[in-house]
Design a protein around this motif. Sequence first.
Motif, short mmCIF file in Angstrom:
data_model
loop_
_atom_site.label_atom_id
_atom_site.label_comp_id
_atom_site.label_asym_id
_atom_site.label_seq_id
_atom_site.Cartn_x
_atom_site.Cartn_y
_atom_site.Cartn_z
N ALA A 15 0.83 -1.21 0.00
CA ALA A 15 0.00 0.00 0.00
C ALA A 15 0.87 1.26 0.00
O ALA A 15 0.51 2.27 -0.62
CB ALA A 15 -0.95 0.00 1.19
N LEU A 16 2.01 1.20 0.66
CA LEU A 16 2.92 2.34 0.68
C LEU A 16 3.48 2.64 -0.71
O LEU A 16 3.87 3.77 -1.01
CB LEU A 16 4.05 2.11 1.67
N LEU A 17 3.49 1.63 -1.58
CA LEU A 17 3.91 1.80 -2.98
C LEU A 17 2.74 2.17 -3.88
O LEU A 17 2.93 2.36 -5.08
CB LEU A 17 4.55 0.51 -3.49
N GLY A 18 1.53 2.23 -3.32
CA GLY A 18 0.34 2.52 -4.12
C GLY A 18 -0.31 1.29 -4.70
O GLY A 18 -1.19 1.38 -5.55
N VAL A 19 0.12 0.12 -4.25
CA VAL A 19 -0.41 -1.15 -4.74
C VAL A 19 -1.43 -1.66 -3.73
O VAL A 19 -1.08 -2.07 -2.62
CB VAL A 19 0.71 -2.19 -4.95
#
Length: 131
Positions: free
Chosen positions: A19-23
């Motif tokens: 989630a921190l990578l936008g995934v």
Amino acid sequence: MAAHRSAFRFDPPFRLPLALLGVRPETSWVTVDDEAVEIRFGPWRLRTTRGNVTGAEISGPYRWWRAIGPHLSLADGGVTFGSSTATGVCIRLAAGVPALVPGPWLRHPAVTVTVTDPDALLGVLRAPPVG
């Protein structure tokens, strides 16, 4: 054929780092129709024609450090979009396509995706396009 959409499988321990990578589940999927295969993995995208797909097979399980997140294979130049260490689908391509970095310089001859139902995606990829 109507578009087939496969969701990525997200193993709980990897949800936050991804989630921190936008995934996230709402930003990651594989769509296959008669004309194209499109993969979205957070900010990363891969698109190719169905005619460029030369094969697909189920692979895995994987070691987490080789599968989680976007990865470049040093062995064959393929790309992995991974959100799970369970099984995935490796899609082989006739002509490499860009995915990890913008621009035409890095092209990948294969892509591996860790979807929730690898058998269903494999079946769709192996079915001949209609039309």
